[in-house]
Design a protein around this motif. Structure first.
Motif, PDB file in Angstrom:
ATOM      1  N   GLN A   1      -6.271  15.570 -18.430  1.00 34.79           N
ATOM      2  CA  GLN A   1      -5.686  14.316 -18.914  1.00 34.79           C
ATOM      3  C   GLN A   1      -6.064  13.130 -18.030  1.00 34.79           C
ATOM      4  O   GLN A   1      -5.848  11.987 -18.404  1.00 34.79           O
ATOM      5  CB  GLN A   1      -4.155  14.432 -18.964  1.00 34.79           C
ATOM      6  CG  GLN A   1      -3.662  15.478 -19.923  1.00 34.79           C
ATOM      7  CD  GLN A   1      -4.027  15.123 -21.341  1.00 34.79           C
ATOM      8  OE1 GLN A   1      -3.793  14.015 -21.803  1.00 34.79           O
ATOM      9  NE2 GLN A   1      -4.628  16.061 -22.049  1.00 34.79           N
ATOM     10  N   LEU A   2      -6.618  13.388 -16.839  1.00 37.72           N
ATOM     11  CA  LEU A   2      -6.962  12.319 -15.914  1.00 37.72           C
ATOM     12  C   LEU A   2      -8.233  11.599 -16.352  1.00 37.72           C
ATOM     13  O   LEU A   2      -9.141  12.211 -16.900  1.00 37.72           O
ATOM     14  CB  LEU A   2      -7.136  12.883 -14.500  1.00 37.72           C
ATOM     15  CG  LEU A   2      -5.916  13.602 -13.921  1.00 37.72           C
ATOM     16  CD1 LEU A   2      -6.245  14.167 -12.557  1.00 37.72           C
ATOM     17  CD2 LEU A   2      -4.718  12.681 -13.850  1.00 37.72           C
ATOM     18  N   VAL A   3      -8.274  10.301 -16.091  1.00 36.10           N
ATOM     19  CA  VAL A   3      -9.404   9.455 -16.495  1.00 36.10           C
ATOM     20  C   VAL A   3     -10.065   8.908 -15.231  1.00 36.10           C
ATOM     21  O   VAL A   3      -9.376   8.411 -14.346  1.00 36.10           O
ATOM     22  CB  VAL A   3      -8.906   8.286 -17.379  1.00 36.10           C
ATOM     23  CG1 VAL A   3     -10.056   7.396 -17.807  1.00 36.10           C
ATOM     24  CG2 VAL A   3      -8.144   8.808 -18.573  1.00 36.10           C
ATOM     25  N   PRO A   4     -11.415   8.972 -15.120  1.00 34.84           N
ATOM     26  CA  PRO A   4     -12.079   8.451 -13.918  1.00 34.84           C
ATOM     27  C   PRO A   4     -12.193   6.928 -13.922  1.00 34.84           C
ATOM     28  O   PRO A   4     -12.375   6.309 -14.973  1.00 34.84           O
ATOM     29  CB  PRO A   4     -13.461   9.105 -13.956  1.00 34.84           C
ATOM     30  CG  PRO A   4     -13.698   9.373 -15.404  1.00 34.84           C
ATOM     31  CD  PRO A   4     -12.347   9.632 -16.017  1.00 34.84           C
ATOM     32  N   CYS A   5     -12.101   6.351 -12.744  1.00 35.86           N
ATOM     33  CA  CYS A   5     -12.329   4.917 -12.566  1.00 35.86           C
ATOM     34  C   CYS A   5     -13.825   4.678 -12.663  1.00 35.86           C
ATOM     35  O   CYS A   5     -14.612   5.389 -12.027  1.00 35.86           O
ATOM     36  CB  CYS A   5     -11.801   4.476 -11.195  1.00 35.86           C
ATOM     37  SG  CYS A   5     -12.224   2.785 -10.764  1.00 35.86           S
ATOM     38  N   HIS A   6     -14.246   3.675 -13.441  1.00 37.05           N
ATOM     39  CA  HIS A   6     -15.679   3.418 -13.605  1.00 37.05           C
ATOM     40  C   HIS A   6     -16.294   2.782 -12.360  1.00 37.05           C
ATOM     41  O   HIS A   6     -17.514   2.710 -12.254  1.00 37.05           O
ATOM     42  CB  HIS A   6     -15.928   2.558 -14.843  1.00 37.05           C
ATOM     43  CG  HIS A   6     -15.400   1.167 -14.739  1.00 37.05           C
ATOM     44  ND1 HIS A   6     -14.089   0.854 -15.005  1.00 37.05           N
ATOM     45  CD2 HIS A   6     -16.007   0.014 -14.386  1.00 37.05           C
ATOM     46  CE1 HIS A   6     -13.912  -0.444 -14.816  1.00 37.05           C
ATOM     47  NE2 HIS A   6     -15.052  -0.980 -14.441  1.00 37.05           N
TER      48      HIS A   6
ATOM     49  N   ARG B   1     -12.668   7.903  -8.798  1.00 33.86           N
ATOM     50  CA  ARG B   1     -11.420   8.641  -8.633  1.00 33.86           C
ATOM     51  C   ARG B   1     -10.746   8.800  -9.987  1.00 33.86           C
ATOM     52  O   ARG B   1     -10.937   7.981 -10.883  1.00 33.86           O
ATOM     53  CB  ARG B   1     -10.487   7.907  -7.669  1.00 33.86           C
ATOM     54  CG  ARG B   1     -10.941   7.987  -6.238  1.00 33.86           C
ATOM     55  CD  ARG B   1     -10.039   7.200  -5.305  1.00 33.86           C
ATOM     56  NE  ARG B   1      -8.657   7.620  -5.415  1.00 33.86           N
ATOM     57  CZ  ARG B   1      -7.615   6.892  -4.994  1.00 33.86           C
ATOM     58  NH1 ARG B   1      -7.801   5.714  -4.447  1.00 33.86           N
ATOM     59  NH2 ARG B   1      -6.389   7.340  -5.125  1.00 33.86           N
ATOM     60  N   THR B   2      -9.946   9.842 -10.142  1.00 29.43           N
ATOM     61  CA  THR B   2      -9.289  10.084 -11.420  1.00 29.43           C
ATOM     62  C   THR B   2      -7.807   9.749 -11.341  1.00 29.43           C
ATOM     63  O   THR B   2      -7.161   9.977 -10.324  1.00 29.43           O
ATOM     64  CB  THR B   2      -9.466  11.544 -11.871  1.00 29.43           C
ATOM     65  OG1 THR B   2      -8.989  12.411 -10.858  1.00 29.43           O
ATOM     66  CG2 THR B   2     -10.911  11.850 -12.186  1.00 29.43           C
ATOM     67  N   PHE B   3      -7.298   9.222 -12.445  1.00 28.88           N
ATOM     68  CA  PHE B   3      -5.912   8.788 -12.542  1.00 28.88           C
ATOM     69  C   PHE B   3      -5.384   9.066 -13.938  1.00 28.88           C
ATOM     70  O   PHE B   3      -6.159   9.208 -14.877  1.00 28.88           O
ATOM     71  CB  PHE B   3      -5.799   7.271 -12.312  1.00 28.88           C
ATOM     72  CG  PHE B   3      -6.246   6.816 -10.962  1.00 28.88           C
ATOM     73  CD1 PHE B   3      -5.360   6.720  -9.917  1.00 28.88           C
ATOM     74  CD2 PHE B   3      -7.573   6.481 -10.740  1.00 28.88           C
ATOM     75  CE1 PHE B   3      -5.773   6.296  -8.670  1.00 28.88           C
ATOM     76  CE2 PHE B   3      -8.001   6.054  -9.494  1.00 28.88           C
ATOM     77  CZ  PHE B   3      -7.090   5.956  -8.456  1.00 28.88           C
ATOM     78  N   LEU B   4      -4.060   9.077 -14.063  1.00 31.11           N
ATOM     79  CA  LEU B   4      -3.479   9.026 -15.393  1.00 31.11           C
ATOM     80  C   LEU B   4      -3.789   7.639 -15.949  1.00 31.11           C
ATOM     81  O   LEU B   4      -3.879   6.674 -15.181  1.00 31.11           O
ATOM     82  CB  LEU B   4      -1.967   9.265 -15.314  1.00 31.11           C
ATOM     83  CG  LEU B   4      -1.560  10.695 -14.978  1.00 31.11           C
ATOM     84  CD1 LEU B   4      -0.064  10.769 -14.705  1.00 31.11           C
ATOM     85  CD2 LEU B   4      -1.938  11.642 -16.104  1.00 31.11           C
TER      86      LEU B   4
ATOM     87  N   ILE C   1      -5.013   1.596 -14.884  1.00 31.42           N
ATOM     88  CA  ILE C   1      -4.947   0.152 -15.101  1.00 31.42           C
ATOM     89  C   ILE C   1      -4.501  -0.547 -13.814  1.00 31.42           C
ATOM     90  O   ILE C   1      -5.085  -1.547 -13.401  1.00 31.42           O
ATOM     91  CB  ILE C   1      -3.996  -0.171 -16.274  1.00 31.42           C
ATOM     92  CG1 ILE C   1      -4.573   0.380 -17.578  1.00 31.42           C
ATOM     93  CG2 ILE C   1      -3.756  -1.674 -16.381  1.00 31.42           C
ATOM     94  CD1 ILE C   1      -3.607   0.383 -18.736  1.00 31.42           C
ATOM     95  N   VAL C   2      -3.500  -0.009 -13.149  1.00 31.23           N
ATOM     96  CA  VAL C   2      -2.999  -0.576 -11.895  1.00 31.23           C
ATOM     97  C   VAL C   2      -4.074  -0.459 -10.810  1.00 31.23           C
ATOM     98  O   VAL C   2      -4.333  -1.410 -10.064  1.00 31.23           O
ATOM     99  CB  VAL C   2      -1.698   0.125 -11.456  1.00 31.23           C
ATOM    100  CG1 VAL C   2      -1.245  -0.359 -10.101  1.00 31.23           C
ATOM    101  CG2 VAL C   2      -0.614  -0.060 -12.501  1.00 31.23           C
TER     102      VAL C   2
END
Length: 108
Positions: free
Chosen positions: A79-84, A88-91, A96-97
């Motif tokens: 479910q984690l999405v990587p920062c472009h 790093r991966t985040f929910l 967004i934060v």
């Protein structure tokens, strides 16, 4: 040696819950997931997590908790999405934060 009671990992959030409380937690967690997912921008929305089906049963008639927890943990991590920018991966709501302060590294 003190034995810890068995726990089950939630396939949605990745947290551990007791064998009795997981049945209460999962529907509430899924409802919360839907509410949060609907608030995200369209490009960050994810498909609904699918509960892993583990059919391995031991000789004593119990489910293999280790395999079930591993599959649930993998599902929660997917479910984690990587920062472009940094990778790093985040929910998605935390991404967004994070992206407000994430800056590309400056080459020296």
């Amino acid at each position: 040696m003190i034995r810890r009671p068995p726990t089950i990992v939630c396939y949605i959030c990745g947290r551990e819950y007791g064998t009795k409380s997981i049945a209460i937690h999962e529907p509430q967690c899924l409802k919360k997931w839907h509410n949060e997912n609907n608030l995200l921008p369209k490009q960050l929305r994810r498909p609904e997590p699918i509960k892993p089906q583990i059919t391995t049963i031991s000789a004593k008639g119990f489910y293999d908790l280790e395999a079930l927890n591993e599959a649930a943990w993998t599902s929660a991590q997917s479910q984690l999405v990587p920062c472009h920018i940094c990778g790093r991966t985040f929910l998605p709501d935390r991404l967004i934060v994070h992206q407000r302060s994430c800056k590309p590294k400056v080459a020296k």
